[in-house]
Design a protein around this motif. Structure first.
Motif, PDB file in Angstrom:
ATOM      1  N   PRO A  62     -96.589  94.401  43.497  1.00 59.92           N
ATOM      2  CA  PRO A  62     -97.763  93.514  43.514  1.00 59.92           C
ATOM      3  C   PRO A  62     -98.736  93.711  42.352  1.00 59.92           C
ATOM      4  CG  PRO A  62     -97.405  94.479  45.679  1.00 59.92           C
ATOM      5  CD  PRO A  62     -96.452  95.159  44.741  1.00 59.92           C
ATOM      6  N   ALA A  63     -98.751  94.896  41.734  1.00 59.77           N
ATOM      7  CA  ALA A  63     -99.629  95.125  40.583  1.00 59.77           C
ATOM      8  C   ALA A  63     -98.910  94.797  39.271  1.00 59.77           C
ATOM      9  CB  ALA A  63    -100.118  96.568  40.568  1.00 59.77           C
ATOM     10  N   PHE A  64     -97.647  94.419  39.356  1.00 59.65           N
ATOM     11  CA  PHE A  64     -96.811  94.045  38.214  1.00 59.65           C
ATOM     12  C   PHE A  64     -96.647  95.167  37.188  1.00 59.65           C
ATOM     13  CE2 PHE A  64     -98.756  89.779  39.376  1.00 59.65           C
ATOM     14  CZ  PHE A  64     -97.714  89.430  40.215  1.00 59.65           C
ATOM     15  N   GLN A  65     -96.803  96.409  37.633  1.00 60.90           N
ATOM     16  CA  GLN A  65     -96.594  97.557  36.747  1.00 60.90           C
ATOM     17  C   GLN A  65     -95.127  97.709  36.367  1.00 60.90           C
ATOM     18  OE1 GLN A  65     -99.105  99.359  35.314  1.00 60.90           O
ATOM     19  NE2 GLN A  65    -100.349  97.777  36.292  1.00 60.90           N
ATOM     20  N   SER A  66     -94.230  97.141  37.174  1.00 60.29           N
ATOM     21  CA  SER A  66     -92.792  97.227  36.895  1.00 60.29           C
ATOM     22  C   SER A  66     -92.420  96.474  35.617  1.00 60.29           C
ATOM     23  CB  SER A  66     -91.986  96.686  38.079  1.00 60.29           C
ATOM     24  OG  SER A  66     -92.408  95.368  38.401  1.00 60.29           O
ATOM     25  N   ALA A  67     -93.322  95.627  35.095  1.00 59.40           N
ATOM     26  CA  ALA A  67     -93.067  94.905  33.845  1.00 59.40           C
ATOM     27  C   ALA A  67     -93.257  95.802  32.617  1.00 59.40           C
ATOM     28  CB  ALA A  67     -93.971  93.675  33.738  1.00 59.40           C
ATOM     29  N   GLY A  68     -93.705  97.023  32.825  1.00 59.54           N
ATOM     30  CA  GLY A  68     -93.884  97.958  31.721  1.00 59.54           C
ATOM     31  C   GLY A  68     -95.018  97.554  30.799  1.00 59.54           C
ATOM     32  N   GLY A  69     -94.997  98.124  29.597  1.00 61.57           N
ATOM     33  CA  GLY A  69     -96.012  97.825  28.588  1.00 61.57           C
ATOM     34  C   GLY A  69     -95.626  96.602  27.780  1.00 61.57           C
ATOM     35  N   HIS A  70     -96.434  96.301  26.786  1.00 62.68           N
ATOM     36  CA  HIS A  70     -96.178  95.145  25.929  1.00 62.68           C
ATOM     37  C   HIS A  70     -94.919  95.353  25.102  1.00 62.68           C
ATOM     38  CE1 HIS A  70    -100.811  94.479  25.794  1.00 62.68           C
ATOM     39  NE2 HIS A  70    -100.309  94.354  27.011  1.00 62.68           N
ATOM     40  N   VAL A  71     -94.259  94.249  24.779  1.00 62.27           N
ATOM     41  CA  VAL A  71     -93.164  94.308  23.821  1.00 62.27           C
ATOM     42  C   VAL A  71     -93.796  94.769  22.506  1.00 62.27           C
ATOM     43  CG1 VAL A  71     -91.530  92.939  22.478  1.00 62.27           C
ATOM     44  CG2 VAL A  71     -91.822  92.486  24.915  1.00 62.27           C
ATOM     45  N   GLN A 142    -107.571  99.535  22.658  1.00 63.05           N
ATOM     46  CA  GLN A 142    -106.287 100.076  23.092  1.00 63.05           C
ATOM     47  C   GLN A 142    -106.372 100.467  24.570  1.00 63.05           C
ATOM     48  OE1 GLN A 142    -103.708  99.923  20.848  1.00 63.05           O
ATOM     49  NE2 GLN A 142    -105.296  98.904  19.657  1.00 63.05           N
ATOM     50  N   PRO A 143    -105.349 100.281  25.369  1.00 65.93           N
ATOM     51  CA  PRO A 143    -104.054  99.747  24.969  1.00 65.93           C
ATOM     52  C   PRO A 143    -103.888  98.246  25.243  1.00 65.93           C
ATOM     53  CG  PRO A 143    -103.831 100.739  27.118  1.00 65.93           C
ATOM     54  CD  PRO A 143    -105.274 100.911  26.689  1.00 65.93           C
ATOM     55  N   ILE A 144    -104.800  97.613  26.020  1.00 64.21           N
ATOM     56  CA  ILE A 144    -104.579  96.206  26.398  1.00 64.21           C
ATOM     57  C   ILE A 144    -105.777  95.312  26.101  1.00 64.21           C
ATOM     58  CG2 ILE A 144    -102.844  96.728  28.144  1.00 64.21           C
ATOM     59  CD1 ILE A 144    -105.082  96.195  30.268  1.00 64.21           C
ATOM     60  N   GLY A 145    -106.646  95.742  25.236  1.00 65.79           N
ATOM     61  CA  GLY A 145    -107.768  94.898  24.844  1.00 65.79           C
ATOM     62  C   GLY A 145    -108.794  94.678  25.927  1.00 65.79           C
ATOM     63  N   GLY A 146    -108.864  95.589  26.916  1.00 63.18           N
ATOM     64  CA  GLY A 146    -109.826  95.442  28.004  1.00 63.18           C
ATOM     65  C   GLY A 146    -109.511  94.305  28.953  1.00 63.18           C
ATOM     66  N   ALA A 147    -108.262  93.861  28.980  1.00 62.59           N
ATOM     67  CA  ALA A 147    -107.883  92.677  29.764  1.00 62.59           C
ATOM     68  C   ALA A 147    -107.810  92.924  31.270  1.00 62.59           C
ATOM     69  CB  ALA A 147    -106.548  92.120  29.260  1.00 62.59           C
ATOM     70  N   GLY A 148    -107.836  94.151  31.716  1.00 56.76           N
ATOM     71  CA  GLY A 148    -107.909  94.436  33.147  1.00 56.76           C
ATOM     72  C   GLY A 148    -106.609  94.261  33.898  1.00 56.76           C
ATOM     73  N   ALA A 149    -106.758  94.051  35.196  1.00 56.00           N
ATOM     74  CA  ALA A 149    -105.612  93.974  36.114  1.00 56.00           C
ATOM     75  C   ALA A 149    -104.663  92.837  35.757  1.00 56.00           C
ATOM     76  CB  ALA A 149    -106.109  93.793  37.547  1.00 56.00           C
ATOM     77  N   ARG A 150    -103.425  93.017  36.156  1.00 51.97           N
ATOM     78  CA  ARG A 150    -102.398  91.992  35.966  1.00 51.97           C
ATOM     79  C   ARG A 150    -102.453  91.050  37.164  1.00 51.97           C
ATOM     80  NH1 ARG A 150     -97.474  95.890  33.679  1.00 51.97           N
ATOM     81  NH2 ARG A 150     -98.796  96.926  32.134  1.00 51.97           N
ATOM     82  N   VAL A 151    -102.734  89.758  36.923  1.00 56.31           N
ATOM     83  CA  VAL A 151    -102.934  88.810  38.024  1.00 56.31           C
ATOM     84  C   VAL A 151    -101.822  87.775  38.152  1.00 56.31           C
ATOM     85  CG1 VAL A 151    -105.435  89.121  38.062  1.00 56.31           C
ATOM     86  CG2 VAL A 151    -104.426  87.305  36.630  1.00 56.31           C
ATOM     87  N   ALA A 152    -100.913  87.735  37.188  1.00 53.92           N
ATOM     88  CA  ALA A 152     -99.755  86.828  37.281  1.00 53.92           C
ATOM     89  C   ALA A 152     -98.633  87.428  36.447  1.00 53.92           C
ATOM     90  CB  ALA A 152    -100.110  85.438  36.756  1.00 53.92           C
ATOM     91  N   CYS A 153     -97.390  87.173  36.901  1.00 55.07           N
ATOM     92  CA  CYS A 153     -96.235  87.709  36.205  1.00 55.07           C
ATOM     93  C   CYS A 153     -95.063  86.763  36.414  1.00 55.07           C
ATOM     94  CB  CYS A 153     -95.886  89.090  36.770  1.00 55.07           C
ATOM     95  SG  CYS A 153     -94.532  89.959  35.934  1.00 55.07           S
ATOM     96  N   GLY A 154     -94.263  86.585  35.359  1.00 54.66           N
ATOM     97  CA  GLY A 154     -93.064  85.763  35.449  1.00 54.66           C
ATOM     98  C   GLY A 154     -91.969  86.354  34.594  1.00 54.66           C
ATOM     99  N   ILE A 155     -90.780  86.470  35.149  1.00 52.43           N
ATOM    100  CA  ILE A 155     -89.633  86.987  34.417  1.00 52.43           C
ATOM    101  C   ILE A 155     -89.144  85.919  33.468  1.00 52.43           C
ATOM    102  CG2 ILE A 155     -87.271  87.849  34.607  1.00 52.43           C
ATOM    103  CD1 ILE A 155     -88.086  88.889  37.429  1.00 52.43           C
ATOM    104  N   MET A 156     -89.014  86.275  32.205  1.00 58.33           N
ATOM    105  CA  MET A 156     -88.592  85.324  31.176  1.00 58.33           C
ATOM    106  C   MET A 156     -87.061  85.280  31.161  1.00 58.33           C
ATOM    107  SD  MET A 156     -91.429  86.360  28.315  1.00 58.33           S
ATOM    108  CE  MET A 156     -91.306  84.883  27.315  1.00 58.33           C
ATOM    109  N   ALA A 157     -86.509  84.190  31.680  1.00 62.53           N
ATOM    110  CA  ALA A 157     -85.060  84.056  31.823  1.00 62.53           C
ATOM    111  C   ALA A 157     -84.557  82.821  31.100  1.00 62.53           C
ATOM    112  CB  ALA A 157     -84.710  83.967  33.307  1.00 62.53           C
TER     113      ALA A 157
END
Length: 159
Positions: A62-71, A142-157
């Motif tokens: 639910p926190a989308f941490q499984s998406a890892g860091g930025h490419v 660093q590391p995410i520009g102060g963007a805060g929590a991850r509120v949406a996620c989509g697998i790029m397929a």
């Protein structure tokens, strides 16, 4: 001469909220020198939201941490305005209006869908994810520009 990727690869991502609701869609198409993305969302807080391509195609928690860091693939420090950046996954902010809807069209030459060509590959062994954050990205911190929590996620397929 600029290296060119084979054109035509196409993909999409269904954007999900932390509670598992579908709140948007992103499409992307390989061009000769980069990727053109179109993003549409709804039910987000009005205002600017940081948006990044993350290194792992996994939105399972639910926190989308499984998406890892930025490419990044060693491209530099985070931030479109950072003298040491940007990372391959850094994107402009997304504007969401008072009705909770947002749309954006973005071109980046730092990633690719194609098997060869310039940019970091998105369709590698563990895939990639588009992540939208709760706050705007200042494009330098660093590391995410102060963007805060991850509120949406989509697998790029592949589409």
């Amino acid at each position: 001469m600029t290296e060119r990727s084979p054109m035509g690869d196409f993909g999409e991502a269904t954007l999900m909220s932390p509670d598992g609701a579908r709140i948007g869609r992103a499409t992307y198409r390989q061009g000769p020198t980069g990727v053109l993305m179109q993003v549409e969302v709804e039910r987000l807080t009005p205002g600017w939201h940081g948006m990044h391509i993350h290194a792992v195609g996994d939105c399972s928690d639910p926190a989308f941490q499984s998406a890892g860091g930025h490419v990044s693939h060693g491209d530099g420090a985070h931030g479109l305005l950072n003298p040491g950046g940007p990372e391959a996954g850094d994107l402009p902010n997304l504007w969401v209006g008072g009705d909770g809807r947002g749309r954006a069209e973005i071109f980046t030459d730092r990633v690719r869908l194609a098997a060869s060509g310039p940019g970091a590959p998105l369709w590698d062994a563990d895939g990639s994810a588009l992540v939208i954050h709760a706050q705007p990205d200042d494009h330098q911190s660093q590391p995410i520009g102060g963007a805060g929590a991850r509120v949406a996620c989509g697998i790029m397929a592949a589409g």
